[in-house]
Design a protein around this motif. Structure first.
Motif, PDB file in Angstrom:
ATOM      1  N   GLY A 158     -41.845 -12.965  81.760  1.00 49.58           N
ATOM      2  CA  GLY A 158     -41.735 -13.736  82.991  1.00 49.58           C
ATOM      3  C   GLY A 158     -42.871 -14.719  83.069  1.00 49.58           C
ATOM      4  O   GLY A 158     -43.482 -15.065  82.045  1.00 49.58           O
ATOM      5  N   SER A 159     -43.172 -15.161  84.280  1.00 52.10           N
ATOM      6  CA  SER A 159     -44.304 -16.071  84.459  1.00 52.10           C
ATOM      7  C   SER A 159     -44.993 -15.758  85.782  1.00 52.10           C
ATOM      8  O   SER A 159     -44.392 -15.200  86.701  1.00 52.10           O
ATOM      9  CB  SER A 159     -43.843 -17.524  84.422  1.00 52.10           C
ATOM     10  N   VAL A 160     -46.264 -16.115  85.850  1.00 54.02           N
ATOM     11  CA  VAL A 160     -47.053 -15.870  87.054  1.00 54.02           C
ATOM     12  C   VAL A 160     -46.579 -16.821  88.147  1.00 54.02           C
ATOM     13  O   VAL A 160     -46.567 -18.037  87.956  1.00 54.02           O
ATOM     14  CB  VAL A 160     -48.564 -16.068  86.798  1.00 54.02           C
ATOM     15  N   ILE A 193     -56.659  -9.580  92.336  1.00 49.72           N
ATOM     16  CA  ILE A 193     -56.279  -8.167  92.340  1.00 49.72           C
ATOM     17  C   ILE A 193     -54.894  -7.983  91.726  1.00 49.72           C
ATOM     18  O   ILE A 193     -54.672  -7.051  90.966  1.00 49.72           O
ATOM     19  CB  ILE A 193     -56.303  -7.584  93.777  1.00 49.72           C
ATOM     20  N   TYR A 194     -53.956  -8.866  92.044  1.00 53.44           N
ATOM     21  CA  TYR A 194     -52.603  -8.792  91.502  1.00 53.44           C
ATOM     22  C   TYR A 194     -52.126 -10.178  91.063  1.00 53.44           C
ATOM     23  O   TYR A 194     -52.465 -11.181  91.684  1.00 53.44           O
ATOM     24  CB  TYR A 194     -51.602  -8.276  92.549  1.00 53.44           C
ATOM     25  N   ALA A 195     -51.343 -10.175  89.996  1.00 54.61           N
ATOM     26  CA  ALA A 195     -50.572 -11.355  89.618  1.00 54.61           C
ATOM     27  C   ALA A 195     -49.147 -11.051  90.054  1.00 54.61           C
ATOM     28  O   ALA A 195     -48.638  -9.955  89.800  1.00 54.61           O
ATOM     29  CB  ALA A 195     -50.625 -11.580  88.110  1.00 54.61           C
ATOM     30  N   ILE A 196     -48.513 -11.974  90.722  1.00 50.99           N
ATOM     31  CA  ILE A 196     -47.121 -11.794  91.110  1.00 50.99           C
ATOM     32  C   ILE A 196     -46.287 -12.512  90.051  1.00 50.99           C
ATOM     33  O   ILE A 196     -46.350 -13.734  89.916  1.00 50.99           O
ATOM     34  CB  ILE A 196     -46.836 -12.369  92.512  1.00 50.99           C
ATOM     35  N   MET A 197     -45.549 -11.720  89.274  1.00 51.69           N
ATOM     36  CA  MET A 197     -44.763 -12.275  88.173  1.00 51.69           C
ATOM     37  C   MET A 197     -43.301 -12.347  88.574  1.00 51.69           C
ATOM     38  O   MET A 197     -42.751 -11.396  89.132  1.00 51.69           O
ATOM     39  CB  MET A 197     -44.909 -11.397  86.926  1.00 51.69           C
ATOM     40  N   SER A 198     -42.682 -13.480  88.312  1.00 50.86           N
ATOM     41  CA  SER A 198     -41.247 -13.575  88.513  1.00 50.86           C
ATOM     42  C   SER A 198     -40.572 -13.143  87.216  1.00 50.86           C
ATOM     43  O   SER A 198     -41.049 -13.423  86.119  1.00 50.86           O
ATOM     44  CB  SER A 198     -40.848 -14.989  88.907  1.00 50.86           C
ATOM     45  N   PHE A 199     -39.469 -12.409  87.358  1.00 51.45           N
ATOM     46  CA  PHE A 199     -38.798 -11.818  86.205  1.00 51.45           C
ATOM     47  C   PHE A 199     -37.314 -11.730  86.489  1.00 51.45           C
ATOM     48  O   PHE A 199     -36.908 -11.369  87.584  1.00 51.45           O
ATOM     49  CB  PHE A 199     -39.355 -10.416  85.944  1.00 51.45           C
ATOM     50  N   HIS A 204     -42.572  -9.139  90.613  1.00 53.33           N
ATOM     51  CA  HIS A 204     -43.253  -7.934  90.155  1.00 53.33           C
ATOM     52  C   HIS A 204     -44.747  -8.116  90.339  1.00 53.33           C
ATOM     53  O   HIS A 204     -45.353  -8.929  89.646  1.00 53.33           O
ATOM     54  CB  HIS A 204     -42.987  -7.702  88.666  1.00 53.33           C
ATOM     55  N   PRO A 205     -45.356  -7.372  91.267  1.00 50.56           N
ATOM     56  CA  PRO A 205     -46.816  -7.413  91.339  1.00 50.56           C
ATOM     57  C   PRO A 205     -47.400  -6.615  90.179  1.00 50.56           C
ATOM     58  O   PRO A 205     -47.022  -5.472  89.963  1.00 50.56           O
ATOM     59  CB  PRO A 205     -47.137  -6.774  92.681  1.00 50.56           C
ATOM     60  N   LEU A 206     -48.257  -7.239  89.410  1.00 51.96           N
ATOM     61  CA  LEU A 206     -48.936  -6.579  88.296  1.00 51.96           C
ATOM     62  C   LEU A 206     -50.426  -6.504  88.620  1.00 51.96           C
ATOM     63  O   LEU A 206     -51.024  -7.525  88.971  1.00 51.96           O
ATOM     64  CB  LEU A 206     -48.777  -7.386  87.002  1.00 51.96           C
ATOM     65  N   PRO A 207     -51.022  -5.321  88.518  1.00 52.25           N
ATOM     66  CA  PRO A 207     -52.477  -5.265  88.709  1.00 52.25           C
ATOM     67  C   PRO A 207     -53.160  -6.226  87.733  1.00 52.25           C
ATOM     68  O   PRO A 207     -52.823  -6.263  86.547  1.00 52.25           O
ATOM     69  CB  PRO A 207     -52.818  -3.812  88.383  1.00 52.25           C
ATOM     70  N   TRP A 208     -54.064  -7.030  88.248  1.00 50.13           N
ATOM     71  CA  TRP A 208     -54.734  -8.033  87.426  1.00 50.13           C
ATOM     72  C   TRP A 208     -55.383  -7.400  86.203  1.00 50.13           C
ATOM     73  O   TRP A 208     -55.425  -7.994  85.128  1.00 50.13           O
ATOM     74  CB  TRP A 208     -55.760  -8.797  88.254  1.00 50.13           C
ATOM     75  N   SER A 209     -55.856  -6.158  86.348  1.00 49.52           N
ATOM     76  CA  SER A 209     -56.533  -5.477  85.242  1.00 49.52           C
ATOM     77  C   SER A 209     -55.605  -5.202  84.065  1.00 49.52           C
ATOM     78  O   SER A 209     -56.077  -4.915  82.966  1.00 49.52           O
ATOM     79  CB  SER A 209     -57.154  -4.166  85.729  1.00 49.52           C
ATOM     80  N   THR A 210     -54.288  -5.295  84.261  1.00 48.73           N
ATOM     81  CA  THR A 210     -53.343  -5.049  83.164  1.00 48.73           C
ATOM     82  C   THR A 210     -53.104  -6.302  82.327  1.00 48.73           C
ATOM     83  O   THR A 210     -52.498  -6.219  81.264  1.00 48.73           O
ATOM     84  CB  THR A 210     -51.979  -4.533  83.689  1.00 48.73           C
ATOM     85  N   ARG A 213     -48.793   2.304  95.218  1.00 46.18           N
ATOM     86  CA  ARG A 213     -47.602   2.591  94.404  1.00 46.18           C
ATOM     87  C   ARG A 213     -47.576   1.714  93.155  1.00 46.18           C
ATOM     88  O   ARG A 213     -47.295   2.186  92.052  1.00 46.18           O
ATOM     89  CB  ARG A 213     -46.344   2.371  95.245  1.00 46.18           C
ATOM     90  N   VAL A 214     -47.898   0.444  93.312  1.00 47.93           N
ATOM     91  CA  VAL A 214     -47.958  -0.483  92.179  1.00 47.93           C
ATOM     92  C   VAL A 214     -49.028  -0.029  91.195  1.00 47.93           C
ATOM     93  O   VAL A 214     -48.776   0.075  89.989  1.00 47.93           O
ATOM     94  CB  VAL A 214     -48.231  -1.933  92.656  1.00 47.93           C
ATOM     95  N   ASP A 215     -50.219   0.246  91.698  1.00 46.55           N
ATOM     96  CA  ASP A 215     -51.327   0.664  90.834  1.00 46.55           C
ATOM     97  C   ASP A 215     -50.985   1.937  90.067  1.00 46.55           C
ATOM     98  O   ASP A 215     -51.250   2.052  88.874  1.00 46.55           O
ATOM     99  CB  ASP A 215     -52.600   0.872  91.656  1.00 46.55           C
ATOM    100  N   LYS A 216     -50.378   2.899  90.760  1.00 47.79           N
ATOM    101  CA  LYS A 216     -50.011   4.163  90.121  1.00 47.79           C
ATOM    102  C   LYS A 216     -48.956   3.935  89.039  1.00 47.79           C
ATOM    103  O   LYS A 216     -49.033   4.512  87.957  1.00 47.79           O
ATOM    104  CB  LYS A 216     -49.499   5.145  91.169  1.00 47.79           C
ATOM    105  N   TYR A 217     -47.961   3.095  89.318  1.00 49.14           N
ATOM    106  CA  TYR A 217     -46.893   2.852  88.351  1.00 49.14           C
ATOM    107  C   TYR A 217     -47.452   2.316  87.035  1.00 49.14           C
ATOM    108  O   TYR A 217     -47.023   2.703  85.958  1.00 49.14           O
ATOM    109  CB  TYR A 217     -45.856   1.869  88.920  1.00 49.14           C
ATOM    110  N   TYR A 218     -48.428   1.419  87.135  1.00 51.75           N
ATOM    111  CA  TYR A 218     -49.008   0.809  85.934  1.00 51.75           C
ATOM    112  C   TYR A 218     -50.235   1.567  85.429  1.00 51.75           C
ATOM    113  O   TYR A 218     -50.919   1.092  84.525  1.00 51.75           O
ATOM    114  CB  TYR A 218     -49.349  -0.654  86.195  1.00 51.75           C
ATOM    115  N   ASN A 219     -50.533   2.706  86.071  1.00 55.87           N
ATOM    116  CA  ASN A 219     -51.681   3.522  85.673  1.00 55.87           C
ATOM    117  C   ASN A 219     -52.968   2.679  85.655  1.00 55.87           C
ATOM    118  O   ASN A 219     -53.776   2.745  84.717  1.00 55.87           O
ATOM    119  CB  ASN A 219     -51.435   4.183  84.311  1.00 55.87           C
ATOM    120  N   ALA A 220     -53.120   1.881  86.711  1.00 52.39           N
ATOM    121  CA  ALA A 220     -54.277   0.989  86.835  1.00 52.39           C
ATOM    122  C   ALA A 220     -55.212   1.526  87.911  1.00 52.39           C
ATOM    123  O   ALA A 220     -54.761   2.190  88.858  1.00 52.39           O
ATOM    124  CB  ALA A 220     -53.813  -0.422  87.202  1.00 52.39           C
ATOM    125  N   PRO A 221     -56.511   1.249  87.792  1.00 52.88           N
ATOM    126  CA  PRO A 221     -57.431   1.653  88.871  1.00 52.88           C
ATOM    127  C   PRO A 221     -56.959   1.033  90.183  1.00 52.88           C
ATOM    128  O   PRO A 221     -56.573  -0.129  90.221  1.00 52.88           O
ATOM    129  CB  PRO A 221     -58.771   1.044  88.450  1.00 52.88           C
TER     130      PRO A 221
END
Length: 122
Positions: free
Chosen positions: A33-35, A48-54, A65-71, A111-119
């Motif tokens: 996708g793209s940011v 903190i988050y990148a919002i990706m369209s997919f 899709h919110p992705l934790p920036w750390s990912t 919930r987002v952070d837990k799904y991606y196993n991110a801090p």
């Protein structure tokens, strides 16, 4: 004048407007996708988050899709971000619809952070 300054990138700094539209890939090189936007902490100023369209076609069926920036890791050779997940994982990830009235809450963020196993930011 300020808009001219944000067109310049230097080292590891980049203007938010230049991040929007940047492609996101998995490690195999598949475009996921793209940011679309960036969520920034008001106090620290950190992304903190990148919002990706997919998904979708011509905006129909597209999800955010919110992705934790750390990912995300920037890959200069691709000119985009690499995230260690595949399309199947994205299909089950926390999302919201492009036409949905959406309210970001701490519970949703956790919930987002837990799904991606991110801090967790929260």
């Amino acid at each position: 004048m300020a808009s001219e300054v944000t067109k310049i990138t230097s080292g590891s700094l980049i203007a938010a407007e230049k991040v929007e539209g940047t492609d996101v890939y998995n490690p195999q090189g598949d475009k996921l996708g793209s940011v679309d936007d960036i969520m920034i902490d008001k106090v620290s100023g950190k992304a903190i988050y990148a919002i990706m369209s997919f998904g979708g076609f011509l905006g129909i069926g597209e999800k955010y899709h919110p992705l934790p920036w750390s990912t995300l890791k920037y890959d200069e050779s691709k000119g985009g971000y690499i995230v260690n997940l595949d399309k199947k994982m994205l299909e089950n990830a926390p999302t919201y619809d492009i036409n949905e009235e959406f309210m970001w809450t701490p519970d949703y963020g956790r919930r987002v952070d837990k799904y991606y196993n991110a801090p967790s930011y929260w």
